[in-house]
Design a protein around this motif. Structure first.
Motif, PDB file in Angstrom:
ATOM      1  N   GLY A 253     -14.686  15.812   7.339  1.00  0.00           N
ATOM      2  CA  GLY A 253     -15.731  15.516   6.383  1.00  0.00           C
ATOM      3  C   GLY A 253     -15.278  14.758   5.154  1.00  0.00           C
ATOM      4  N   GLN A 254     -14.096  14.129   5.220  1.00  0.00           N
ATOM      5  CA  GLN A 254     -13.628  13.325   4.088  1.00  0.00           C
ATOM      6  C   GLN A 254     -14.103  11.888   4.278  1.00  0.00           C
ATOM      7  N   CYS A 255     -14.787  11.387   3.280  1.00  0.00           N
ATOM      8  CA  CYS A 255     -15.364  10.041   3.303  1.00  0.00           C
ATOM      9  C   CYS A 255     -14.660   9.232   2.218  1.00  0.00           C
ATOM     10  N   ASN A 256     -13.500   8.684   2.556  1.00  0.00           N
ATOM     11  CA  ASN A 256     -12.577   8.191   1.527  1.00  0.00           C
ATOM     12  C   ASN A 256     -12.543   6.683   1.399  1.00  0.00           C
ATOM     13  N   THR A 257     -12.282   6.244   0.188  1.00  0.00           N
ATOM     14  CA  THR A 257     -11.960   4.854  -0.081  1.00  0.00           C
ATOM     15  C   THR A 257     -10.467   4.645   0.181  1.00  0.00           C
ATOM     16  N   GLY A 258     -10.097   3.388   0.336  1.00  0.00           N
ATOM     17  CA  GLY A 258      -8.671   3.081   0.465  1.00  0.00           C
ATOM     18  C   GLY A 258      -8.167   3.154   1.884  1.00  0.00           C
ATOM     19  N   LEU A 259      -7.234   2.278   2.202  1.00  0.00           N
ATOM     20  CA  LEU A 259      -6.596   2.252   3.515  1.00  0.00           C
ATOM     21  C   LEU A 259      -5.668   3.443   3.683  1.00  0.00           C
ATOM     22  N   ALA A 260      -5.380   3.770   4.948  1.00  0.00           N
ATOM     23  CA  ALA A 260      -4.455   4.856   5.233  1.00  0.00           C
ATOM     24  C   ALA A 260      -3.013   4.375   5.215  1.00  0.00           C
ATOM     25  N   HIS A 261      -2.778   3.188   4.691  1.00  0.00           N
ATOM     26  CA  HIS A 261      -1.461   2.576   4.712  1.00  0.00           C
ATOM     27  C   HIS A 261      -0.817   2.617   3.327  1.00  0.00           C
ATOM     28  N   ASP A 262       0.473   2.349   3.302  1.00  0.00           N
ATOM     29  CA  ASP A 262       1.164   2.035   2.057  1.00  0.00           C
ATOM     30  C   ASP A 262       0.647   0.661   1.631  1.00  0.00           C
ATOM     31  N   TYR A 263      -0.244   0.625   0.655  1.00  0.00           N
ATOM     32  CA  TYR A 263      -0.924  -0.628   0.333  1.00  0.00           C
ATOM     33  C   TYR A 263       0.042  -1.695  -0.156  1.00  0.00           C
ATOM     34  N   ALA A 264       1.020  -1.306  -0.939  1.00  0.00           N
ATOM     35  CA  ALA A 264       1.976  -2.289  -1.438  1.00  0.00           C
ATOM     36  C   ALA A 264       2.735  -2.944  -0.281  1.00  0.00           C
ATOM     37  N   GLU A 265       3.129  -2.137   0.701  1.00  0.00           N
ATOM     38  CA  GLU A 265       3.840  -2.666   1.861  1.00  0.00           C
ATOM     39  C   GLU A 265       2.919  -3.540   2.707  1.00  0.00           C
ATOM     40  N   LEU A 266       1.668  -3.089   2.885  1.00  0.00           N
ATOM     41  CA  LEU A 266       0.712  -3.865   3.682  1.00  0.00           C
ATOM     42  C   LEU A 266       0.447  -5.213   3.025  1.00  0.00           C
ATOM     43  N   ALA A 267       0.278  -5.241   1.705  1.00  0.00           N
ATOM     44  CA  ALA A 267       0.038  -6.494   1.002  1.00  0.00           C
ATOM     45  C   ALA A 267       1.232  -7.432   1.136  1.00  0.00           C
ATOM     46  N   ARG A 268       2.433  -6.866   1.101  1.00  0.00           N
ATOM     47  CA  ARG A 268       3.634  -7.683   1.274  1.00  0.00           C
ATOM     48  C   ARG A 268       3.703  -8.275   2.673  1.00  0.00           C
ATOM     49  N   ARG A 269       3.253  -7.480   3.667  1.00  0.00           N
ATOM     50  CA  ARG A 269       3.396  -7.889   5.065  1.00  0.00           C
ATOM     51  C   ARG A 269       2.322  -8.884   5.501  1.00  0.00           C
ATOM     52  N   ILE A 270       1.072  -8.684   5.093  1.00  0.00           N
ATOM     53  CA  ILE A 270      -0.005  -9.533   5.599  1.00  0.00           C
ATOM     54  C   ILE A 270      -0.624 -10.411   4.518  1.00  0.00           C
ATOM     55  N   GLY A 271      -0.178 -10.236   3.278  1.00  0.00           N
ATOM     56  CA  GLY A 271      -0.716 -11.035   2.184  1.00  0.00           C
ATOM     57  C   GLY A 271      -1.722 -10.249   1.361  1.00  0.00           C
ATOM     58  N   ALA A 272      -1.711 -10.514   0.051  1.00  0.00           N
ATOM     59  CA  ALA A 272      -2.572  -9.763  -0.865  1.00  0.00           C
ATOM     60  C   ALA A 272      -4.046 -10.007  -0.586  1.00  0.00           C
ATOM     61  N   GLY A 273      -4.395 -11.220  -0.171  1.00  0.00           N
ATOM     62  CA  GLY A 273      -5.791 -11.539   0.084  1.00  0.00           C
ATOM     63  C   GLY A 273      -6.378 -10.712   1.221  1.00  0.00           C
ATOM     64  N   ARG A 274      -5.673 -10.683   2.359  1.00  0.00           N
ATOM     65  CA  ARG A 274      -6.168  -9.921   3.509  1.00  0.00           C
ATOM     66  C   ARG A 274      -6.143  -8.431   3.226  1.00  0.00           C
ATOM     67  N   ALA A 275      -5.059  -7.953   2.635  1.00  0.00           N
ATOM     68  CA  ALA A 275      -4.969  -6.527   2.341  1.00  0.00           C
ATOM     69  C   ALA A 275      -6.085  -6.101   1.388  1.00  0.00           C
ATOM     70  N   GLY A 276      -6.365  -6.933   0.392  1.00  0.00           N
ATOM     71  CA  GLY A 276      -7.434  -6.625  -0.550  1.00  0.00           C
ATOM     72  C   GLY A 276      -8.792  -6.587   0.122  1.00  0.00           C
ATOM     73  N   ALA A 277      -9.037  -7.511   1.047  1.00  0.00           N
ATOM     74  CA  ALA A 277     -10.314  -7.530   1.773  1.00  0.00           C
ATOM     75  C   ALA A 277     -10.480  -6.266   2.607  1.00  0.00           C
ATOM     76  N   TYR A 278      -9.398  -5.833   3.242  1.00  0.00           N
ATOM     77  CA  TYR A 278      -9.468  -4.603   4.042  1.00  0.00           C
ATOM     78  C   TYR A 278      -9.726  -3.396   3.139  1.00  0.00           C
ATOM     79  N   TYR A 279      -9.056  -3.360   1.996  1.00  0.00           N
ATOM     80  CA  TYR A 279      -9.234  -2.238   1.066  1.00  0.00           C
ATOM     81  C   TYR A 279     -10.679  -2.174   0.588  1.00  0.00           C
ATOM     82  N   ARG A 280     -11.235  -3.330   0.226  1.00  0.00           N
ATOM     83  CA  ARG A 280     -12.612  -3.362  -0.260  1.00  0.00           C
ATOM     84  C   ARG A 280     -13.603  -2.979   0.827  1.00  0.00           C
ATOM     85  N   ALA A 281     -13.248  -3.246   2.097  1.00  0.00           N
ATOM     86  CA  ALA A 281     -14.139  -2.845   3.192  1.00  0.00           C
ATOM     87  C   ALA A 281     -14.312  -1.332   3.223  1.00  0.00           C
TER      88      ALA A 281
END
Length: 375
Positions: free
Chosen positions: A20-48
């Motif tokens: 029953g948790q309805c959470n914002t934010g990715l389940a990933h290490d966001y800093a690492e994800l942004a480094r790996r796929i780019g800040a633009g894509r990571a940010g779009a996924y986070y906002r989704a």
């Protein structure tokens, strides 16, 4: 004209009995994800994910669904000092780009949030929410029916064939013809979904719920009543329910869900709960259950088209919000708005050597547990 074919009962599987948790934010290490796929894509996924929680709240208000929805925030707890260092990096990256409301909770302030001494700080994403998933799903189905959708339960799909300009769909209750098909199932072990089974891994997730706790005890263990998740790979998630129980869940064991497996996992979860909250010694556990999570290899959802059919699946433990949001987004995609799909740029290859039976789960579990000990 919309028809929903449901293999069992609406919300009868994990979708109606998860944490029953309805959470914002990715389940990933966001800093690492942004480094790996780019800040633009990571940010779009986070906002989704942020948008998904907003979608859930909007539907609940518009359709007057009584499901105990409340915005409470999600607190990610650092299980090790070095995990807190990672959360600091995530905080700095998020704060400077996509989430100005994120907060860092240092170790010396953690007692304001949780009555446990085993954690080393936390990251608070304030937009997270919680709700009763069974009530929500049944309420959502009722809203869809009021708007004209036909909902057919006990209607497991057994075949989908392409015909000229349409599909012939066979199910346990008969046959229908459709101009468009949206595959919205996750961990189906039956039916004509082999292409998806080669790409989705079914992983058991398990939950226990205590007897109702006193207000004094609840103020001690969870004064802010957040959604809580831990930073370990094989971690835990927990929250307080409206009837004053502690709901405590996690992977516990890398196994599928069945009565015997659920019972074994429940004992592991009870031990973890008492490690987290020794003050609950002697507390009765009233309920124990499990269900299957549809995991992708990278733990990101997938949505698009295959063989002329639309699909959205692979929510990897975050279907509470994302499945609801993607129902809205895929309706737009099917009406011609391809840009509405936030996951359209993700490739989705089959998992090598895998046909749908997760024979490798014990080995994966052992590897993850080793990583938790080492890092």
């Amino acid at each position: 004209s919309v028809v929903l074919l449901e293999a069992g009962r609406i919300a009868g599987e994990a979708s109606g009995r998860n944490g029953g948790q309805c959470n914002t934010g990715l389940a990933h290490d966001y800093a690492e994800l942004a480094r790996r796929i780019g800040a633009g894509r990571a940010g779009a996924y986070y906002r989704a994910y942020d948008d998904a929680v907003d979608t859930v709240e909007r539907l609940i208000k518009e359709e007057a669904i009584d499901c105990d929805f409340v915005r409470c925030g999600k607190l990610k707890l650092a299980a090790k000092p070095e995990h807190y260092d990672k959360l600091q990096r995530v905080y700095e990256t998020l704060r400077g780009s996509v989430d100005p409301d994120v907060q860092l909770v240092p170790p010396e302030r953690l007692a304001e949030e949780i009555g446990s001494s085993i954690y080393f700080g936390g990251l608070l994403q304030s937009q997270g929410a919680q709700m009763h998933m069974g009530k929500f799903a049944v309420g959502l189905a009722g809203a869809a029916a009021r708007l004209g959708a036909r909902i057919c339960e006990q209607a497991a799909v057994t075949g989908i064939e392409r015909e000229t300009g349409r599909f012939r769909v066979t199910c346990a209750r008969g046959t229908l013809h459709a101009s468009d098909v949206l595959i919205a199932t996750g961990n189906s072990t039956q039916g004509p979904f082999d292409w998806f089974r080669r790409r989705l891994v079914s992983v058991g997730s398990f939950i226990i719920a205590t007897e109702p706790l006193s207000d004094v005890t609840l103020r001690q263990i969870a004064p802010t009543r957040r959604n809580y998740v831990t930073s370990r790979i094989v971690g835990n998630y927990f929250r307080v329910t409206p009837d004053s129980r502690l709901l405590f869940g996690g992977r516990a064991r890398f196994a599928l869900s069945n009565p015997k497996s659920d019972s074994k996992s429940g004992r592991i979860l009870e031990e973890a709960m008492l490690t987290t909250f020794p003050q609950l010694a002697g507390t009765r556990v009233d309920y124990c259950w499990g269900g299957l999570v549809d995991m992708t290899a990278d733990r990101l959802p997938r949505a698009g088209q295959h063989d002329g059919m639309f699909y959205s699946t692979g929510y990897s433990g975050h279907g509470v919000q994302m499945s609801v949001h993607m129902g809205q987004m895929m309706a737009r995609v099917m009406a011609g708005d391809a840009a509405a799909n936030p996951w359209a740029d993700l490739e989705w290859s089959a998992i090598p050597g895998y046909s749908g039976k997760p024979w490798f789960l014990p080995m994966v579990g052992a590897w993850y547990k080793l990583q938790d000990r080492l890092h």
